[in-house]
Design a protein around this motif. Sequence first.
Motif, PDB file in Angstrom:
ATOM      1  N   PRO A   1       0.817  -1.219   0.000  1.00 52.72           N
ATOM      2  CA  PRO A   1       0.000   0.000   0.000  1.00 52.72           C
ATOM      3  C   PRO A   1       0.851   1.271   0.000  1.00 52.72           C
ATOM      4  O   PRO A   1       1.023   1.926   1.015  1.00 52.72           O
ATOM      5  N   ASP A   2       1.403   1.588  -1.153  1.00 54.15           N
ATOM      6  CA  ASP A   2       2.240   2.777  -1.292  1.00 54.15           C
ATOM      7  C   ASP A   2       1.973   3.361  -2.674  1.00 54.15           C
ATOM      8  O   ASP A   2       2.195   2.685  -3.682  1.00 54.15           O
ATOM      9  N   PHE A   3       1.500   4.602  -2.726  1.00 49.94           N
ATOM     10  CA  PHE A   3       1.147   5.197  -4.012  1.00 49.94           C
ATOM     11  C   PHE A   3       2.369   5.384  -4.906  1.00 49.94           C
ATOM     12  O   PHE A   3       2.237   5.596  -6.106  1.00 49.94           O
ATOM     13  N   ARG A   4       3.561   5.270  -4.361  1.00 51.99           N
ATOM     14  CA  ARG A   4       4.784   5.431  -5.149  1.00 51.99           C
ATOM     15  C   ARG A   4       5.346   4.108  -5.654  1.00 51.99           C
ATOM     16  O   ARG A   4       6.402   4.077  -6.290  1.00 51.99           O
TER      17      ARG A   4
ATOM     18  N   GLU B   1       3.524  10.291 -17.654  1.00 54.72           N
ATOM     19  CA  GLU B   1       2.210  10.881 -17.943  1.00 54.72           C
ATOM     20  C   GLU B   1       1.084  10.051 -17.334  1.00 54.72           C
ATOM     21  O   GLU B   1       0.175  10.591 -16.710  1.00 54.72           O
ATOM     22  N   GLU B   2       1.153   8.746 -17.519  1.00 53.93           N
ATOM     23  CA  GLU B   2       0.123   7.850 -16.989  1.00 53.93           C
ATOM     24  C   GLU B   2       0.110   7.865 -15.456  1.00 53.93           C
ATOM     25  O   GLU B   2      -0.947   7.917 -14.830  1.00 53.93           O
TER      26      GLU B   2
ATOM     27  N   LYS C   1      -3.297  11.984  -9.809  1.00 50.40           N
ATOM     28  CA  LYS C   1      -4.242  13.098  -9.729  1.00 50.40           C
ATOM     29  C   LYS C   1      -5.658  12.585  -9.497  1.00 50.40           C
ATOM     30  O   LYS C   1      -6.395  13.141  -8.683  1.00 50.40           O
ATOM     31  N   SER C   2      -6.035  11.510 -10.175  1.00 47.93           N
ATOM     32  CA  SER C   2      -7.393  10.970 -10.026  1.00 47.93           C
ATOM     33  C   SER C   2      -7.656  10.442  -8.618  1.00 47.93           C
ATOM     34  O   SER C   2      -8.787  10.455  -8.150  1.00 47.93           O
TER      35      SER C   2
ATOM     36  N   SER D   1      -0.164  16.392  -7.087  1.00 47.92           N
ATOM     37  CA  SER D   1      -1.299  17.317  -7.178  1.00 47.92           C
ATOM     38  C   SER D   1      -1.916  17.605  -5.812  1.00 47.92           C
ATOM     39  O   SER D   1      -2.723  18.513  -5.674  1.00 47.92           O
ATOM     40  N   THR D   2      -1.534  16.836  -4.832  1.00 49.26           N
ATOM     41  CA  THR D   2      -2.086  16.954  -3.484  1.00 49.26           C
ATOM     42  C   THR D   2      -0.952  16.897  -2.468  1.00 49.26           C
ATOM     43  O   THR D   2       0.026  16.188  -2.670  1.00 49.26           O
TER      44      THR D   2
END
Length: 187
Positions: A49-52, A97-98, A104-105, A111-112
Amino acid sequence: TARAAQKAIETFLSSPRGILVATEMALPYLRADVEHVIVASLDALLALPDFRMSERVFSLLLALRSRALHTFLLQTRMASQSVFSHALKGQISAFAEEELAERKSFGYPPSTTLIKISHSGARETVAKEMEKLTAQLTPYRPIVYTALGETVRDKNTMHALIKIPRERWPDPDLLRILRSLPPALAV
C-alpha cells in the motif's frame, strides 16, 4: 550486509557462467553490465500500500534493463500492468504521464499535499485523542485509521490523513491547528 553484497557481486563477476540470485539491495554494487538479467517475483511489490510503488518498480526495472547486454526477461502474473510494458520498452515519458494522471485521479502527490498525524499509546487514550482531533479537523475531512501491524497488546497507533490540493497549501487555518497539537501527536 553491504560487505556481503559487494563480495557476492565480485564473486559473480569473476565466475564465468555464474548466476547471481539477489534482491534489489545488490543493485548498487553491480557496476558492470551482465549478459542476461531475469526478474522474478516482482508482483508482490505492487500489492504494497504505497502510491509510489509503481514508480519504484519502474525505476528498478529500468536500472536492471540497463545492465542487460543481451537478454532482459520479466516474469509476472500481471502482464497487463502498464508499468511492465513501459519499463520493457523504456517509455519513460509515457509512464510519467500515466502515473501523474492516476495520482491526480486518486488525490495523491504531486497534485495533493498529504499530511499524516499519528498517535501511539494506550488504546482508549489514542481513540479519544483521535476523536478530538477529528472534530478539530472536520473542515479538512481527515481519514482516521489504525495501521495494520501497529497494534501491540493494549497499545496501538492511529493515524489521521488529510489531503490538501497543492494550490491550497499552505493553509493558514490548518497550520494553526497543526502547530497547536500536543507533542504526543506526530505530524
